[in-house]
Design a protein around this motif. Structure first.
Motif, mmCIF file in Angstrom:
data_model
loop_
_atom_site.group_PDB
_atom_site.id
_atom_site.type_symbol
_atom_site.label_atom_id
_atom_site.label_comp_id
_atom_site.label_asym_id
_atom_site.label_seq_id
_atom_site.Cartn_x
_atom_site.Cartn_y
_atom_site.Cartn_z
ATOM 1 N N UNK A 1 -21.753 8.900 30.907
ATOM 2 C CA UNK A 1 -21.367 9.927 29.949
ATOM 3 C C UNK A 1 -22.562 10.643 29.355
ATOM 4 N N UNK A 2 -23.601 9.867 28.975
ATOM 5 C CA UNK A 2 -24.793 10.483 28.395
ATOM 6 C C UNK A 2 -25.491 11.380 29.406
ATOM 7 N N UNK A 3 -25.564 10.937 30.670
ATOM 8 C CA UNK A 3 -26.200 11.750 31.701
ATOM 9 C C UNK A 3 -25.469 13.058 31.916
ATOM 10 N N UNK A 4 -24.131 13.012 31.965
ATOM 11 C CA UNK A 4 -23.341 14.233 32.157
ATOM 12 C C UNK A 4 -23.519 15.187 30.980
ATOM 13 N N UNK A 5 -23.494 14.655 29.758
ATOM 14 C CA UNK A 5 -23.666 15.498 28.573
ATOM 15 C C UNK A 5 -25.023 16.200 28.598
ATOM 16 N N UNK A 6 -26.078 15.462 28.962
ATOM 17 C CA UNK A 6 -27.410 16.077 29.003
ATOM 18 C C UNK A 6 -27.502 17.159 30.067
ATOM 19 N N UNK A 7 -26.898 16.930 31.228
ATOM 20 C CA UNK A 7 -26.918 17.946 32.282
ATOM 21 C C UNK A 7 -26.136 19.188 31.859
#
Length: 254
Positions: free
Chosen positions: A40-46
């Motif tokens: 989730x954190x990776x998707x939000x940052x992208x």
């Protein structure tokens, strides 16, 4: 920090989080239950990086087309006074040092550090006192598979002596110490930063010549002893069988 640097950092960090979450390298940092949070954190940052890049591209296109606001008469073409936008000597300072932040992000993205091993075991004390000393009975099998932490806790704290006369199967890595070889496993509560070692001695000579950090699966029985507290709660296992194995996908016990 320039906006371009911020966008690149968001892209790299988001990509690094998704990479380790998909490949399983995240298990070297955190518990398996944290994988959804990393994804989730990776998707939000992208997404944030993508939105910022699109916005900057559109702003640049409008500026090139002459759609930006008129520059103040006292300004220098950037919408502010020269003294406000220029550094010493009348030129703009670039935050080149900000790019150093990229180094640890690239390290996570490109380099997968090994799990904590024998060196960490030798530098930490055993921490096995359980919060609850009520242990469930062992299943009535000839050989019972146990986590190393459970075996060590039962050896030191189980008043019912559930390990007496029972053959257990343990998986861990070898640690060569001054007192002889030991079988160890790192246990984490949340992440690798709070990991601590649980270990048991290996008697019988089968592990004497194995290098430290060799992963093995052993079977054997607890060696009864009354000096568990004096020995830092490190019990001994009388080894019956021992075989080398590859490092498991989840090197930590939880």
């Amino acid at each position: 920090m320039r906006r371009e640097t911020q966008n690149v950092l968001l892209l790299l960090l988001g990509g690094a989080l998704l990479k380790i979450a998909v490949t399983g390298d995240y298990l070297r940092y955190v518990k398996p239950t944290h994988q959804p949070w990393l994804v989730g954190a990776g998707i939000v940052m992208l997404v944030l990086a993508g939105v910022a890049i699109v916005r900057d591209v559109r702003d640049g296109a409008r500026a090139a087309a002459g759609d930006t606001d008129e520059t103040d008469d006292a300004g220098d073409g950037r919408g502010c006074a020269p003294d406000a936008c220029a550094g010493e000597g009348g030129h703009e300072h670039t935050a080149r040092s900000a790019w150093l932040i990229v180094v640890p992000v690239l390290a996570v993205l490109l380099v997968a550090p090994p799990a904590l091993g024998a060196d960490s075991v030798l530098r930490t004390r055993q921490n096995t006192e359980p919060g609850n000393t009520e242990f469930a009975p062992l299943p009535p099998r000839e050989v019972v598979s146990l986590p190393v932490g459970d075996f060590v806790a039962r050896a030191g704290w189980d008043e019912r002596d559930s390990l007496d006369g029972r053959t257990v199967r343990l998986t861990g890595f070898v640690v060569q110490t001054a007192d002889g070889p030991q079988l160890a496993r790192m246990t984490m509560s949340c992440c690798a930063a709070d990991a601590f070692a649980v270990r048991t001695g290996l008697t019988g000579g089968q592990a004497d010549l194995l290098p430290s950090d060799t992963w093995v699966e052993v079977t054997g029985q607890l060696v009864p002893a009354d000096d568990t507290r004096a020995r830092d709660y490190v019990p001994d296992l009388a080894v019956r069988t021992l075989r080398e194995i590859p490092r498991p996908e989840e090197p930590y016990e939880t």
